[in-house]
Enzyme design. Structure first.
Site, short mmCIF file in Angstrom:
data_model
loop_
_atom_site.label_atom_id
_atom_site.label_comp_id
_atom_site.label_asym_id
_atom_site.label_seq_id
_atom_site.Cartn_x
_atom_site.Cartn_y
_atom_site.Cartn_z
N GLY A 182 -2.66 2.80 10.02
CA GLY A 182 -2.38 1.85 9.85
C GLY A 182 -2.95 1.02 8.70
CG HIS A 183 -6.86 -0.24 6.47
ND1 HIS A 183 -7.10 0.10 4.58
CD2 HIS A 183 -6.71 -1.33 6.71
CE1 HIS A 183 -7.78 -0.81 4.63
NE2 HIS A 183 -7.25 -1.90 5.84
CG PHE A 184 -2.75 -1.42 3.99
CD1 PHE A 184 -2.98 -2.67 5.13
CD2 PHE A 184 -3.61 -1.89 2.73
CE1 PHE A 184 -3.55 -3.98 5.05
CE2 PHE A 184 -4.36 -2.53 3.34
CZ PHE A 184 -4.55 -3.39 4.16
#
Length: 165
Positions: free
Chosen positions: A61-63
């Site tokens: 999720g990053h990124f």
């Protein structure tokens, strides 16, 4: 040539693998961020490796469009290296003790991405009572990606007050 450089040149690195380094940390999966200690000398320095995989949860999720290893994870890895060097320089934590971050001054120079291998080197600066101050840097391929100055405090769990957990 003086005796000091000759002694340094003949010194053999003191590595610790992942299984051995886990004995110095209270952290457990997924929070152990160091992969290996490549060298150390209690009271002086510790050098560790961190291999960044695109499969670690924090990358998902990053990124999603451009994976970047979080700076907060770099700070945590730095703290873990400090905790290990602190204990190696004094003694292992007792069952009723914790090591807490007192302060961190950090700078980030380049992003870290999947496939990078970070070399983390920290140096002991000061050890007074229950406080340990150290500094360090992280490099990827010889290029500096982050630098830190930090302090750790060793404390008894009972001194933290009534536990909320």
């Amino acid at each position: 040539m003086s005796a000091a450089p000759a002694a340094e040149a003949s010194r053999q690195p003191k590595p610790l693998g992942f299984t051995a380094l886990r004995h110095w940390l209270r952290h457990r999966h997924p929070m152990i961020l160091l992969d290996r200690i490549t060298d150390h000398e209690p009271g002086k320095f510790l050098e560790a490796l961190i291999s960044i995989s695109g499969n670690v949860d924090c990358i998902a999720g990053h990124f999603p469009e451009r994976a970047i290893y979080p700076g907060s994870n770099l700070m945590q890895a730095n703290a873990q290296a400090g905790i290990i060097l602190y204990q190696m320089s004094t003694s292992m934590l007792a069952e009723d003790e914790l090591t807490l971050i007192g302060s961190v001054d950090s700078r980030f120079f380049k992003v870290v991405v999947p496939g990078d291998q970070i070399v983390l080197r920290i140096t002991a600066n000061r050890l007074v009572g229950n406080m340990f101050q150290y500094s360090g840097k992280m490099t990827v391929g010889g290029n500096r990606v982050a630098a830190f100055r930090a302090s750790l405090v060793r404390t008894k769990v009972s001194d933290l007050g009534s536990p909320l957990w």
